[in-house]
Write a protein that holds these residues in place. Structure first.
Motif, mmCIF file in Angstrom:
data_model
loop_
_atom_site.group_PDB
_atom_site.id
_atom_site.type_symbol
_atom_site.label_atom_id
_atom_site.label_comp_id
_atom_site.label_asym_id
_atom_site.label_seq_id
_atom_site.Cartn_x
_atom_site.Cartn_y
_atom_site.Cartn_z
ATOM 1 N N LEU A 4 0.845 -1.184 0.000
ATOM 2 C CA LEU A 4 0.000 0.000 0.000
ATOM 3 C C LEU A 4 0.879 1.232 0.000
ATOM 4 O O LEU A 4 1.966 1.234 0.571
ATOM 5 C CB LEU A 4 -0.915 0.005 1.224
ATOM 6 C CG LEU A 4 -2.039 -1.041 1.234
ATOM 7 C CD1 LEU A 4 -2.756 -0.995 2.560
ATOM 8 C CD2 LEU A 4 -3.018 -0.799 0.094
ATOM 9 N N ARG A 5 0.365 2.304 -0.626
ATOM 10 C CA ARG A 5 1.146 3.534 -0.727
ATOM 11 C C ARG A 5 0.239 4.739 -0.505
ATOM 12 O O ARG A 5 -0.910 4.739 -0.934
ATOM 13 C CB ARG A 5 1.808 3.622 -2.103
ATOM 14 C CG ARG A 5 2.672 4.840 -2.316
ATOM 15 C CD ARG A 5 3.448 4.726 -3.599
ATOM 16 N NE ARG A 5 4.401 3.618 -3.539
ATOM 17 C CZ ARG A 5 5.258 3.325 -4.510
ATOM 18 N NH1 ARG A 5 5.263 4.050 -5.620
ATOM 19 N NH2 ARG A 5 6.096 2.316 -4.376
ATOM 20 N N ALA A 6 0.788 5.731 0.199
ATOM 21 C CA ALA A 6 0.061 6.978 0.431
ATOM 22 C C ALA A 6 1.005 8.141 0.159
ATOM 23 O O ALA A 6 2.192 8.089 0.516
ATOM 24 C CB ALA A 6 -0.461 7.040 1.862
ATOM 25 N N SER A 102 5.003 3.946 2.129
ATOM 26 C CA SER A 102 4.546 2.658 1.623
ATOM 27 C C SER A 102 4.832 1.570 2.642
ATOM 28 O O SER A 102 5.786 1.659 3.422
ATOM 29 C CB SER A 102 5.226 2.319 0.290
ATOM 30 O OG SER A 102 6.623 2.224 0.439
ATOM 31 N N ARG A 122 -5.215 -4.437 4.923
ATOM 32 C CA ARG A 122 -5.151 -3.257 4.080
ATOM 33 C C ARG A 122 -5.805 -2.042 4.739
ATOM 34 O O ARG A 122 -5.281 -0.939 4.681
ATOM 35 C CB ARG A 122 -5.823 -3.547 2.729
ATOM 36 C CG ARG A 122 -5.042 -4.527 1.877
ATOM 37 C CD ARG A 122 -5.731 -4.817 0.559
ATOM 38 N NE ARG A 122 -4.993 -5.784 -0.212
ATOM 39 C CZ ARG A 122 -4.011 -5.486 -1.055
ATOM 40 N NH1 ARG A 122 -3.685 -4.217 -1.226
ATOM 41 N NH2 ARG A 122 -3.367 -6.419 -1.722
ATOM 42 N N GLY A 123 -6.940 -2.262 5.364
ATOM 43 C CA GLY A 123 -7.608 -1.144 6.022
ATOM 44 C C GLY A 123 -6.792 -0.584 7.158
ATOM 45 O O GLY A 123 -6.676 0.642 7.315
ATOM 46 N N ALA A 125 -3.471 -0.859 7.508
ATOM 47 C CA ALA A 125 -2.271 -0.241 6.962
ATOM 48 C C ALA A 125 -2.565 1.159 6.429
ATOM 49 O O ALA A 125 -1.773 2.089 6.618
ATOM 50 C CB ALA A 125 -1.685 -1.118 5.856
ATOM 51 N N LEU A 126 -3.695 1.331 5.776
ATOM 52 C CA LEU A 126 -4.059 2.647 5.260
ATOM 53 C C LEU A 126 -4.247 3.653 6.387
ATOM 54 O O LEU A 126 -3.831 4.810 6.281
ATOM 55 C CB LEU A 126 -5.332 2.545 4.423
ATOM 56 C CG LEU A 126 -5.160 2.004 3.002
ATOM 57 C CD1 LEU A 126 -6.530 1.785 2.347
ATOM 58 C CD2 LEU A 126 -4.325 2.965 2.153
ATOM 59 N N ARG A 127 -4.884 3.232 7.471
ATOM 60 C CA ARG A 127 -5.087 4.136 8.606
ATOM 61 C C ARG A 127 -3.755 4.514 9.256
ATOM 62 O O ARG A 127 -3.543 5.666 9.652
ATOM 63 C CB ARG A 127 -6.023 3.496 9.627
ATOM 64 C CG ARG A 127 -7.462 3.343 9.144
ATOM 65 C CD ARG A 127 -8.413 3.044 10.277
ATOM 66 N NE ARG A 127 -8.127 1.775 10.935
ATOM 67 C CZ ARG A 127 -8.586 0.600 10.526
ATOM 68 N NH1 ARG A 127 -9.355 0.519 9.445
ATOM 69 N NH2 ARG A 127 -8.289 -0.503 11.190
ATOM 70 N N LEU A 129 -0.770 4.580 7.733
ATOM 71 C CA LEU A 129 -0.050 5.477 6.832
ATOM 72 C C LEU A 129 -0.613 6.889 6.883
ATOM 73 O O LEU A 129 0.142 7.871 6.875
ATOM 74 C CB LEU A 129 -0.115 4.940 5.403
ATOM 75 C CG LEU A 129 0.686 3.673 5.099
ATOM 76 C CD1 LEU A 129 0.539 3.294 3.636
ATOM 77 C CD2 LEU A 129 2.158 3.838 5.449
ATOM 78 N N GLN A 130 -1.928 7.016 6.945
ATOM 79 C CA GLN A 130 -2.539 8.337 6.986
ATOM 80 C C GLN A 130 -2.228 9.059 8.291
ATOM 81 O O GLN A 130 -1.914 10.264 8.299
ATOM 82 C CB GLN A 130 -4.054 8.231 6.811
ATOM 83 C CG GLN A 130 -4.741 9.577 6.658
ATOM 84 C CD GLN A 130 -4.220 10.365 5.475
ATOM 85 O OE1 GLN A 130 -4.287 9.896 4.340
ATOM 86 N NE2 GLN A 130 -3.690 11.565 5.721
#
Length: 274
Positions: A4-6, A102, A122-123, A125-127, A129-130
């Motif tokens: 995942l990437r932000a 990432s 994934r959910g 990891a996104l939180r 990263l944000q």
């Protein structure tokens, strides 16, 4: 392998954002409340530093593999995942600094592991990263107006000059680069030259900036420049001792934490790559 990437654009110079990334507290506090816990025994991230981490009941150790002006990277050592890496890359743009976070991990357990990645991993990891990106942006803006302490990487015959602290008690006996505070309206390079004259009794020619800015306190940064002796022989006027340190002895010296962060930059300075 899931990845995942932000991406976040931060309104601050690249060196300042790099400094924010080095603050270990930024990583350990930004993700609280997300079911992820990371702790650090050191206040600053540096190459080789270890972070203890957990996601729910799952524990592991993250080892920092990069911490410089290009960003920060860490890899999982031990734990149940076959692979886990956390990478932050920094890119200069005309509108600020682009921060690219990432995370990449291996999936244990075959199809059930991959299903867990989709539903949970994934959910989460996104939180993470944000939250990290938001914290980096806030800290970078704070550091834009921070006061600056300069350091001098004085090089002669393939070795860098280090000085051993005499005080305060918690720093006595440890090593650092020469330098000191930048006075109001004083340029960094002028402060480097003045501090070398006051601390060492020498005249130096100040060169390029090296390594990342290093956060010393909430409103204070260390910024290091190369320097070349022009006149005089260094004297330990305010310190216990001086030493010319060759590259093979850099890692064994008992540096202060902020100066230890700069060891990769000092290795590059003394051992230039072809």
């Amino acid at each position: 392998m899931p990845e995942l990437r932000a991406t976040t654009l931060v309104d601050a110079p690249l060196h300042t954002v790099a400094a924010a990334l080095l603050d270990a507290r930024l990583l350990t506090t930004s993700i609280r409340g997300l079911g992820v816990r990371i702790t650090s025994a050191e206040p600053l991230l540096r190459v080789g530093a270890e972070l203890a981490g957990s996601v729910g009941p799952v524990n592991g150790r993250l080892v920092v593999t990069r911490a410089d002006v290009t960003g920060v990277s860490a890899e999982l050592v031990g734990g149940p995942l076959p692979r886990f890496t956390l990478v932050t890359d920094l890119l200069h743009t005309g509108g600020g600094t682009m921060v690219v976070d990432s995370v990449e991990w291996g999936s244990p357990g075959g199809p059930f592991g991959r299903l867990a990645d989709v539903l949970v991993g994934r959910g989460l990891a996104l939180r993470v990263l944000q939250a990290r990106a938001d914290a980096v942006a806030r800290r970078s803006v704070e550091l834009v107006g921070a006061r600056v302490v300069v350091g001098a990487a004085v090089v002669r015959d393939g070795a860098v000059l280090a000085q051993q602290r005499a005080y305060p008690p918690d720093a006595a006996g440890r090593w650092e680069l020469p330098g000191g505070g930048v006075e109001p309206e004083e340029r960094d390079v002028d402060a480097v030259a003045r501090e070398c004259a006051e601390e060492l009794g020498v005249v130096v020619a100040v060169g390029d900036r090296i390594g990342p800015d290093v956060p010393l306190r909430a409103d204070l940064l260390l910024r290091v420049y190369t320097a070349r002796l022009v006149e005089g022989e260094p004297e330990a006027r305010e310190h216990l001792a001086l030493a010319w340190v060759p590259p093979e002895e850099l890692d064994s010296l008992d540096w202060l934490p902020a100066d230890r962060v700069l060891l990769p930059a000092l290795h590059d300075l003394l051992e230039p790559r072809e």
